[in-house]
Scaffold this motif. Structure first.
Motif, mmCIF file in Angstrom:
data_model
loop_
_atom_site.group_PDB
_atom_site.id
_atom_site.type_symbol
_atom_site.label_atom_id
_atom_site.label_comp_id
_atom_site.label_asym_id
_atom_site.label_seq_id
_atom_site.Cartn_x
_atom_site.Cartn_y
_atom_site.Cartn_z
ATOM 1 N N SER A 104 0.818 -1.213 0.000
ATOM 2 C CA SER A 104 0.000 0.000 0.000
ATOM 3 C C SER A 104 0.853 1.265 0.000
ATOM 4 O O SER A 104 0.616 2.187 -0.789
ATOM 5 C CB SER A 104 -0.927 -0.016 1.212
ATOM 6 O OG SER A 104 -1.626 1.198 1.320
ATOM 7 N N THR A 107 2.771 1.514 -3.386
ATOM 8 C CA THR A 107 1.862 1.800 -4.493
ATOM 9 C C THR A 107 1.457 3.265 -4.488
ATOM 10 O O THR A 107 1.499 3.940 -5.525
ATOM 11 C CB THR A 107 0.598 0.911 -4.428
ATOM 12 O OG1 THR A 107 0.988 -0.454 -4.529
ATOM 13 C CG2 THR A 107 -0.377 1.244 -5.543
ATOM 14 N N ARG A 129 -1.342 4.051 -12.602
ATOM 15 C CA ARG A 129 -1.852 3.261 -11.478
ATOM 16 C C ARG A 129 -1.461 1.787 -11.627
ATOM 17 O O ARG A 129 -0.982 1.159 -10.687
ATOM 18 C CB ARG A 129 -3.369 3.407 -11.379
ATOM 19 C CG ARG A 129 -3.985 2.712 -10.178
ATOM 20 C CD ARG A 129 -5.477 3.004 -10.029
ATOM 21 N NE ARG A 129 -5.702 4.411 -9.747
ATOM 22 C CZ ARG A 129 -6.207 5.306 -10.613
ATOM 23 N NH1 ARG A 129 -6.565 4.935 -11.826
ATOM 24 N NH2 ARG A 129 -6.374 6.564 -10.262
ATOM 25 N N THR A 130 -1.631 1.266 -12.825
ATOM 26 C CA THR A 130 -1.287 -0.135 -13.078
ATOM 27 C C THR A 130 0.209 -0.366 -12.907
ATOM 28 O O THR A 130 0.630 -1.341 -12.274
ATOM 29 C CB THR A 130 -1.730 -0.548 -14.495
ATOM 30 O OG1 THR A 130 -3.147 -0.385 -14.587
ATOM 31 C CG2 THR A 130 -1.363 -1.981 -14.799
ATOM 32 N N ARG A 133 1.158 -0.272 -9.195
ATOM 33 C CA ARG A 133 0.738 -1.488 -8.494
ATOM 34 C C ARG A 133 1.626 -2.675 -8.840
ATOM 35 O O ARG A 133 2.008 -3.452 -7.964
ATOM 36 C CB ARG A 133 -0.723 -1.808 -8.817
ATOM 37 C CG ARG A 133 -1.678 -0.782 -8.195
ATOM 38 C CD ARG A 133 -3.087 -1.086 -8.499
ATOM 39 N NE ARG A 133 -3.417 -2.356 -7.858
ATOM 40 C CZ ARG A 133 -4.567 -2.984 -8.000
ATOM 41 N NH1 ARG A 133 -5.495 -2.480 -8.759
ATOM 42 N NH2 ARG A 133 -4.793 -4.118 -7.392
ATOM 43 N N ARG A 137 4.098 -4.406 -6.130
ATOM 44 C CA ARG A 137 3.900 -5.823 -5.814
ATOM 45 C C ARG A 137 5.226 -6.571 -5.897
ATOM 46 O O ARG A 137 5.530 -7.416 -5.058
ATOM 47 C CB ARG A 137 2.861 -6.441 -6.764
ATOM 48 C CG ARG A 137 2.644 -7.942 -6.642
ATOM 49 C CD ARG A 137 2.392 -8.484 -5.230
ATOM 50 N NE ARG A 137 1.349 -7.803 -4.527
ATOM 51 C CZ ARG A 137 1.309 -7.705 -3.191
ATOM 52 N NH1 ARG A 137 2.218 -8.250 -2.425
ATOM 53 N NH2 ARG A 137 0.325 -7.052 -2.601
#
Length: 185
Positions: A104, A107, A129-130, A133, A137
């Motif tokens: 979180s 990101t 955003r993608t 993330r 990750r």
């Protein structure tokens, strides 16, 4: 200092020397010089307290970072300073809490950085955003992998994550951004 803060600091301090599984509410309350009812007024159990710690952790250095590289460096310093707490939490029934926390925080920060530079990167907001993330990750998974190593020390963690982060920024992040560009076509 608020009661909640006392509980948070006491638990982190206890986890420096005692495995989470060996800490109970009674011992924590004794350390904080308060009653069990006070603890249960604020939290359901120790895992609820740990979740509250992660929800309220301030990472000022991360907020001030201006690049992805400096963001990863400042986050690594947070991890270094909280190594025993994070490792103990990773290796307990609450293992998902630090993983969610790391994912979180990274990101959010990486998204801010990428979206501020979206025109230069050639991607739209959704692509930022993608990409944020996906990249977060990968970094989060590497922390998870490292924390599961029983022989991991603070110095070894810093050395390994410094190297991994550098390679991730140089190799993975451009590839992830390119994937986002391709997906937008």
């Amino acid at each position: 200092m608020t009661t909640e803060t006392k509980f948070k600091l006491a638990l982190k301090e206890m986890m420096l020397t005692t495995p989470l599984e060996d800490i109970n509410v009674t011992a924590l309350c004794k350390k904080c010089d308060c009653h069990r009812q006070t603890f249960y007024y604020h939290y359901q159990d120790l895992y609820d307290l740990i979740a509250a710690i992660f929800l309220n952790e301030d990472l000022d250095e991360l907020e001030r970072a201006k690049t992805v590289e400096s963001s990863l460096e400042s986050f690594l310093m947070y991890v270094k300073d909280n190594f025993k707490f994070l490792k103990a939490t990773y290796n307990s029934a609450a293992h998902d809490l630090p993983d969610d926390f790391i994912f979180s925080k990274l990101t959010t920060k990486i998204f801010k950085l990428l979206s501020a530079d979206k025109k230069n990167l050639g991607i739209k907001l959704g692509g930022c955003r993608t990409a944020a993330r996906r990249f977060a990750r990968i970094i989060s998974d590497e922390y998870s992998f490292i924390f599961k190593d029983g022989d991991m020390s603070t110095n070894k963690l810093v050395k390994e994550m410094t190297k991994f982060s550098s390679l991730a920024v140089d190799i993975l992040l451009p590839s992830i951004i390119n994937m986002s560009k391709e997906a937008e076509k």
